[in-house]
Design an enzyme around this catalytic site. Structure first.
Site, PDB file in Angstrom:
ATOM      1  N   GLY A  33       0.856  -1.179   0.000  1.00 46.97           N
ATOM      2  CA  GLY A  33       0.000   0.000   0.000  1.00 46.97           C
ATOM      3  C   GLY A  33       0.890   1.225   0.000  1.00 46.97           C
ATOM      4  N   ALA A  34       0.687   2.131  -0.938  1.00 42.60           N
ATOM      5  CA  ALA A  34       1.591   3.274  -1.078  1.00 42.60           C
ATOM      6  C   ALA A  34       1.689   4.083   0.210  1.00 42.60           C
ATOM      7  CB  ALA A  34       1.121   4.171  -2.230  1.00 42.60           C
ATOM      8  N   SER A  36       0.905   3.237   3.448  1.00 44.27           N
ATOM      9  CA  SER A  36       1.560   2.541   4.564  1.00 44.27           C
ATOM     10  C   SER A  36       3.043   2.349   4.267  1.00 44.27           C
ATOM     11  CB  SER A  36       0.882   1.200   4.855  1.00 44.27           C
ATOM     12  OG  SER A  36       0.866   0.369   3.714  1.00 44.27           O
ATOM     13  N   ASN A  37       3.418   2.198   2.986  1.00 42.85           N
ATOM     14  CA  ASN A  37       4.842   2.143   2.632  1.00 42.85           C
ATOM     15  C   ASN A  37       5.561   3.393   3.125  1.00 42.85           C
ATOM     16  OD1 ASN A  37       4.606  -0.301   1.293  1.00 42.85           O
ATOM     17  ND2 ASN A  37       4.613   0.592  -0.762  1.00 42.85           N
ATOM     18  N   ARG A 167      -2.815   5.393 -11.138  1.00 46.83           N
ATOM     19  CA  ARG A 167      -3.032   3.976 -11.399  1.00 46.83           C
ATOM     20  C   ARG A 167      -4.167   3.834 -12.409  1.00 46.83           C
ATOM     21  NH1 ARG A 167       1.131   3.954  -9.243  1.00 46.83           N
ATOM     22  NH2 ARG A 167       1.831   2.823  -7.376  1.00 46.83           N
ATOM     23  N   LEU A 225      13.144  10.892 -11.356  1.00 46.87           N
ATOM     24  CA  LEU A 225      13.754  10.548 -12.644  1.00 46.87           C
ATOM     25  C   LEU A 225      14.336   9.144 -12.629  1.00 46.87           C
ATOM     26  CD1 LEU A 225      15.627  13.940 -13.255  1.00 46.87           C
ATOM     27  CD2 LEU A 225      13.369  13.259 -14.104  1.00 46.87           C
ATOM     28  N   GLY A 254       7.520   0.123  -4.965  1.00 37.54           N
ATOM     29  CA  GLY A 254       7.788   0.708  -3.650  1.00 37.54           C
ATOM     30  C   GLY A 254       8.910   1.724  -3.663  1.00 37.54           C
ATOM     31  N   GLY A 256       9.142   4.508  -5.457  1.00 38.66           N
ATOM     32  CA  GLY A 256       8.599   5.864  -5.424  1.00 38.66           C
ATOM     33  C   GLY A 256       8.123   6.262  -4.045  1.00 38.66           C
ATOM     34  N   ASP A 257       7.525   5.327  -3.332  1.00 36.16           N
ATOM     35  CA  ASP A 257       7.098   5.595  -1.960  1.00 36.16           C
ATOM     36  C   ASP A 257       8.307   5.801  -1.051  1.00 36.16           C
ATOM     37  OD1 ASP A 257       4.463   5.150  -2.835  1.00 36.16           O
ATOM     38  OD2 ASP A 257       4.654   3.000  -2.431  1.00 36.16           O
TER      39      ASP A 257
END
Length: 315
Positions: A33-34, A36-37, A167, A225, A254, A256-257
């Site tokens: 989950g973005a 919670s990450n 998404r 990037l 993950g 990006g998070d």
């Protein structure tokens, strides 16, 4: 609390072998989950992080809550319901490619969270509220939750961090674009990728993406990037921050998070714009070293060693 975030977290089933899922018989269980990450990564970096959602009153829901709570994240405002189930997803792997992802989240427990269920006084305690573009895509109810949290943040001068995190399996860009741009206009910090900048703003040039978000009223923009690093900008100008080369990434989901968490950690530590980008690049890179969405996020000492700022003693 330092950072508060909210959204849906799912039980993740990661295959133990490559190939079509119809031939896979064994999986490792984790969470994905973005939001919670980001909370977990920030907690490992030494910050007070909180996350809330609504989960099914089922074993998967208890597993999700317990897994996040075990990472030092405050989950005390998470609600449970008997009427809906917790969400799950499966990854499917083919060699070194990024995995395919299959969601089973429609009409899940999280989608029924309402603005009336929010603890307003609790939300007001946050220094930063982190929002992603995934949450408003999941249901009309969650969309209202997002804009109610934005209202509370604006009225109480709370910093808003926003990762568009588009998404297209959840909604099409025609529906998403006006909503995500509305959120961006209310945000202080925006953390887009190049593809998200192109979908929302019509350009794939990182400098133009940053300038257009600044023109919307954002105070700070960090354009991701990938392995090249990031481009960070505010009203005083922008700069490139070099990334970290990972020759054989295991799983990029993950990353990006992780970047968002590292960048926000720099903000909380009152670091320069470039140093915030360096922390973001470091956490994002380390996330790709292992399978799973959040398993690779480092503790702060590990991050400093990875970045070459502190010696690592192996034995």
């Amino acid at each position: 609390m330092d950072v508060l975030t909210f959204g849906e977290t799912m039980v993740l089933f990661n295959p133990q072998s490559n190939g079509p899922l119809r031939y896979v018989n064994s999986f490792n269980k984790s969470i994905a989950g973005a939001e919670s990450n980001v909370a977990i990564a920030l907690s490992r970096l030494g910050h007070e992080a909180a996350w809330f959602s609504k989960l099914g009153e089922d074993e998967f829901g208890k597993y999700i809550r317990n897994a996040i709570r075990s990472e030092g994240v405050d989950t005390s405002r998470t609600k449970f319901t008997n009427e809906k189930s917790s969400a799950i997803l499966f990854k499917e792997r083919f060699g070194g490619e990024n995995p395919n992802v299959y969601y089973y989240r429609q009409d899940s427990a999280a989608t029924t969270l309402t603005a009336e269920e929010l603890d307003l006084e609790y939300i007001k305690q946050a220094k930063i509220i982190h929002i992603t573009g995934i949450t408003p895509a999941l249901s009309d109810s969650l969309r209202k939750v997002v804009f109610e949290v934005l209202r509370i943040a604006r009225e109480n001068s709370i910093t808003i961090s926003f990762d568009p995190n588009i998404r297209l399996k959840l909604w099409d860009i025609e529906e998403a674009k006006p909503i995500l741009l509305d959120i961006a206009r209310s945000s202080d910090i925006v953390l887009p990728g190049i593809s998200e900048g192109e979908m929302l703003l019509g350009t794939s040039d990182e400098k133009e993406i940053a300038n257009k978000f600044l023109d919307l009223g954002c105070k700070l923009v960090a354009v991701k990037l990938s392995e090249k690093g990031c481009y960070v900008a505010n009203s005083s100008g922008g700069t490139y921050v070099k990334g970290y080369e990972i020759k054989n990434p295991v799983d990029t989901v993950g990353a990006g998070d992780g970047f968002a968490a590292g960048f926000l950690s720099g903000i909380l530590r009152n670091l320069s714009l470039e140093e915030c980008g360096q922390l973001g690049n470091g956490v994002g890179a380390m996330a790709t070293l292992v399978q799973g969405d959040m398993e690779g996020y480092p503790y702060f000492e590990q991050l400093l060693a990875f970045m070459g700022r502190r010696k690592s003693v192996d034995r």
